[in-house]
Design a protein around this motif. Structure first.
Motif, short mmCIF file in Angstrom:
data_model
loop_
_atom_site.label_atom_id
_atom_site.label_comp_id
_atom_site.label_asym_id
_atom_site.label_seq_id
_atom_site.Cartn_x
_atom_site.Cartn_y
_atom_site.Cartn_z
N LEU A 79 59.44 -30.85 92.26
CA LEU A 79 60.22 -29.73 92.77
C LEU A 79 61.55 -29.69 92.03
N PHE A 80 61.83 -28.55 91.40
CA PHE A 80 63.02 -28.40 90.58
C PHE A 80 63.93 -27.32 91.16
N LEU A 81 65.21 -27.53 91.03
CA LEU A 81 66.19 -26.51 91.35
C LEU A 81 66.58 -25.84 90.04
N VAL A 82 66.23 -24.55 89.90
CA VAL A 82 66.44 -23.86 88.62
C VAL A 82 67.46 -22.73 88.80
N ASN A 83 68.07 -22.38 87.66
CA ASN A 83 69.19 -21.42 87.70
C ASN A 83 70.22 -21.89 88.72
N ALA A 84 70.37 -23.19 88.79
CA ALA A 84 71.11 -23.83 89.88
C ALA A 84 72.62 -23.63 89.72
N ALA A 93 70.82 -26.37 85.58
CA ALA A 93 72.05 -25.73 86.04
C ALA A 93 72.44 -24.57 85.13
N GLN A 94 73.20 -23.64 85.72
CA GLN A 94 73.65 -22.48 84.97
C GLN A 94 74.74 -22.82 83.97
N THR A 95 75.71 -23.62 84.39
CA THR A 95 76.89 -23.86 83.56
C THR A 95 77.27 -25.33 83.59
N ILE A 131 71.68 -28.12 81.37
CA ILE A 131 72.35 -26.81 81.40
C ILE A 131 71.47 -25.82 80.66
N ILE A 132 71.07 -24.75 81.34
CA ILE A 132 70.14 -23.80 80.72
C ILE A 132 70.68 -22.37 80.68
N GLY A 133 71.85 -22.12 81.24
CA GLY A 133 72.36 -20.75 81.28
C GLY A 133 71.91 -20.04 82.54
N ASN A 134 72.16 -18.75 82.58
CA ASN A 134 71.92 -17.95 83.79
C ASN A 134 70.78 -16.98 83.56
N LEU A 135 69.74 -17.09 84.38
CA LEU A 135 68.57 -16.21 84.28
C LEU A 135 68.93 -14.74 84.45
N LYS A 136 70.00 -14.46 85.16
CA LYS A 136 70.35 -13.06 85.43
C LYS A 136 70.63 -12.28 84.16
N PHE A 137 71.01 -12.97 83.08
CA PHE A 137 71.22 -12.29 81.81
C PHE A 137 69.90 -11.80 81.20
N ASP A 138 68.79 -12.39 81.60
CA ASP A 138 67.47 -12.03 81.07
C ASP A 138 66.77 -10.95 81.89
N SER A 167 76.69 -9.31 77.66
CA SER A 167 75.36 -9.41 78.25
C SER A 167 74.34 -9.93 77.24
N LEU A 168 74.37 -9.41 76.03
CA LEU A 168 73.39 -9.80 75.01
C LEU A 168 73.59 -11.25 74.55
N GLU A 169 74.85 -11.66 74.42
CA GLU A 169 75.14 -12.99 73.87
C GLU A 169 74.72 -14.12 74.80
N HIS A 170 74.53 -13.84 76.08
CA HIS A 170 74.22 -14.90 77.03
C HIS A 170 72.76 -14.92 77.48
N GLN A 171 71.91 -14.20 76.80
CA GLN A 171 70.49 -14.21 77.16
C GLN A 171 69.81 -15.48 76.64
N GLY A 172 68.62 -15.76 77.17
CA GLY A 172 67.83 -16.89 76.67
C GLY A 172 67.54 -17.99 77.67
N ALA A 173 68.02 -17.86 78.92
CA ALA A 173 67.80 -18.91 79.91
C ALA A 173 66.32 -19.11 80.23
N THR A 174 65.55 -18.03 80.22
CA THR A 174 64.11 -18.14 80.54
C THR A 174 63.42 -19.10 79.58
N LYS A 175 63.64 -18.92 78.29
CA LYS A 175 63.01 -19.77 77.29
C LYS A 175 63.46 -21.23 77.46
N ARG A 176 64.73 -21.42 77.78
CA ARG A 176 65.24 -22.78 77.93
C ARG A 176 64.65 -23.46 79.17
N ILE A 177 64.44 -22.70 80.24
CA ILE A 177 63.82 -23.27 81.44
C ILE A 177 62.38 -23.67 81.15
#
Length: 439
Positions: free
Chosen positions: A152-157, A186-188, A205-212, A417-427
């Motif tokens: 069980l993982f906490l993602v976009n945490a 975690a997001q940040t 640290i994977i960034g924020n999914l909301k950018f994707d 918005s564009l510069e912070h995309q990519g969290a999905t791939k990192r997760i």
């Protein structure tokens, strides 16, 4: 010992949970639908086991999970999507209607955090692994999964400083809850440091999914059509987005003072969109009492027309934020004027809409700092009270009279918005390195 007390409290509070659901049926009878799922049973005969389990408590988390869910669906995985709120479930039903119809995604409520209800839920669905979105950490679920070896993982945490202090007040019991996760993505760096301070070792640290999260192109198109009509009448629009209780009064007072100042040849339009639909009528009454001319969004079938004589539009609709953002020339972000922690500014920036923020953005700390740094957002200094909304009024006036500055902020918002995309791939990459097999 503490866990036994926690379970006892849950059992004692269970009747009040039932009463609360019954009380909420005054807004919709749907609150009592699927009631048995909240107790961990009666899921029907069509049960798919071995799915990827994603828990998104409500609307915001469900929308944030969209790119991750779509990535797993594209890989041929089946999804078990759980919620806690009715609006979260409705949002999931709308976003993933095709996958639900195809039998590739199943929605249910996460059961109340009781040992017997959680155990029956897990035994029924036997998920492959679980991904909890953002802040959800139910002790019974987390410890039971750890006990039976279910990853069980906490993602976009995310974890605010205030929440970290609250966890630490529970001592070892609070810290052990987050240590029991198989990993935290975690997001940040701010969030990661707070989780590490609780003794969590498996933190990335994977960034924020909301950018994707993609904006609905149909809603964007509607918003642009509406904006074109307003601009044709030389009228600008401000969207007060996802406002919380107490903030509408401040915004309406500032707006009335702005209009009374006669600084504009053609007065701007305010669109106010409350965070919770059950407050639509309450906010309508506030607008009326403020003496402002308004209409509800729900009074139009399509894009609002003929708004030249209005001061305010009440955005009493669900799922249309991309339209409001694509129409607006400026956003006042709800939840940030009073200490609610702020709402999601990322979607507004994705639509190229500049943002005004209050002091309270601890739920989106890094996102707010980055947006301000790049020039996509500005922070209004000072605390807001009803009798002194002058800082908000002055900030609105300054920007609405400077369309060149608005255009510059709009361009910065899109870049941000564009510069912070990519969290999905990192997760996905982070989870693939774990010691369980994905299809």
């Amino acid at each position: 010992m503490w866990f036994a007390v926690y379970q006892l409290l849950w059992h004692l509070l269970l009747p009040f949970a039932f009463i609360r659901l019954a009380w909420r049926t005054r807004h919709s009878v749907d609150y009592l639908k699927h009631f048995s799922e909240r107790l961990g049973f009666a899921y029907g005969k069509s049960i798919t086991q071995g799915s990827v389990w994603i828990h998104a408590v409500s609307v915001g988390e469900t929308r944030a999970a969209q790119p991750l869910i779509e990535a797993y669906l594209a890989r041929g995985e089946t999804i078990l999507l759980t919620h806690m709120t009715l609006n979260g479930r409705r949002t999931g039903s709308a976003l993933f209607a095709q996958a639900i119809a195809a039998g590739q995604l199943r929605q249910v409520y996460l059961p109340y955090d009781l040992c017997w209800s959680v155990a029956n839920f897990i035994r029924t669905f036997k998920p492959k692994f679980g991904l909890f979105m953002e802040t959800e950490a139910w002790p019974t679920v987390v410890f039971y999964c750890a006990e039976i070896g279910l990853p069980l993982f906490l993602v976009n945490a995310r974890l605010s400083e205030r929440s970290a202090r609250r966890v630490n007040r529970f001592g070892k019991a609070g810290r052990s809850l987050f240590q029991a996760f198989a990993g935290i993505l975690a997001q940040t760096e701010f969030d990661a440091q707070r989780y590490r301070s609780l003794g969590v070792k498996q933190v990335e640290i994977i960034g924020n999914l909301k950018f994707d999260v993609p904006l609905d192109p149909n809603l964007v198109q509607q918003g642009k059509a509406w904006q074109q009509e307003l601009h044709g009448n030389q009228r600008l629009m401000v969207c007060a987005a996802s406002t919380r209780d107490g903030e509408e009064a401040i915004i309406l007072k500032a707006w009335k003072d702005l209009l009374l100042g006669n600084a504009f040849e053609i007065a701007p339009l305010l669109c106010i969109v409350p965070r919770h639909p059950e407050r639509f009528s309450e906010v309508a009454n506030q607008i009326h009492d403020a003496g402002l001319k308004f209409r509800r969004r729900s009074e139009w079938g399509g894009v609002p027309q003929g708004v030249t004589d209005l001061d305010v539009i009440l955005g009493d609709s669900m799922g249309e934020m991309p339209m409001y953002y694509s129409t607006a020339d400026l956003v006042v972000m709800g939840g940030s004027l009073l200490p609610f922690g702020g709402q999601n500014l990322i979607e507004a920036c994705a639509a190229g809409c500049p943002v005004l923020l209050g002091e309270h953005t601890y739920n989106f700390q890094q996102a707010a700092l980055d947006a301000i740094k790049i020039g996509a957002a500005k922070r209004i200094q000072g605390e807001f009270i009803l009798s002194q909304p002058i800082a908000l009024m002055e900030a609105l006036k300054e920007l609405l009279l400077n369309t060149a500055e608005l255009a510059k902020m709009s361009s910065a918002a899109k870049t941000y918005s564009l510069e912070h995309q990519g969290a999905t791939k990192r997760i996905l990459a982070a989870l693939e390195h774990q010691n369980f097999t994905l299809n």
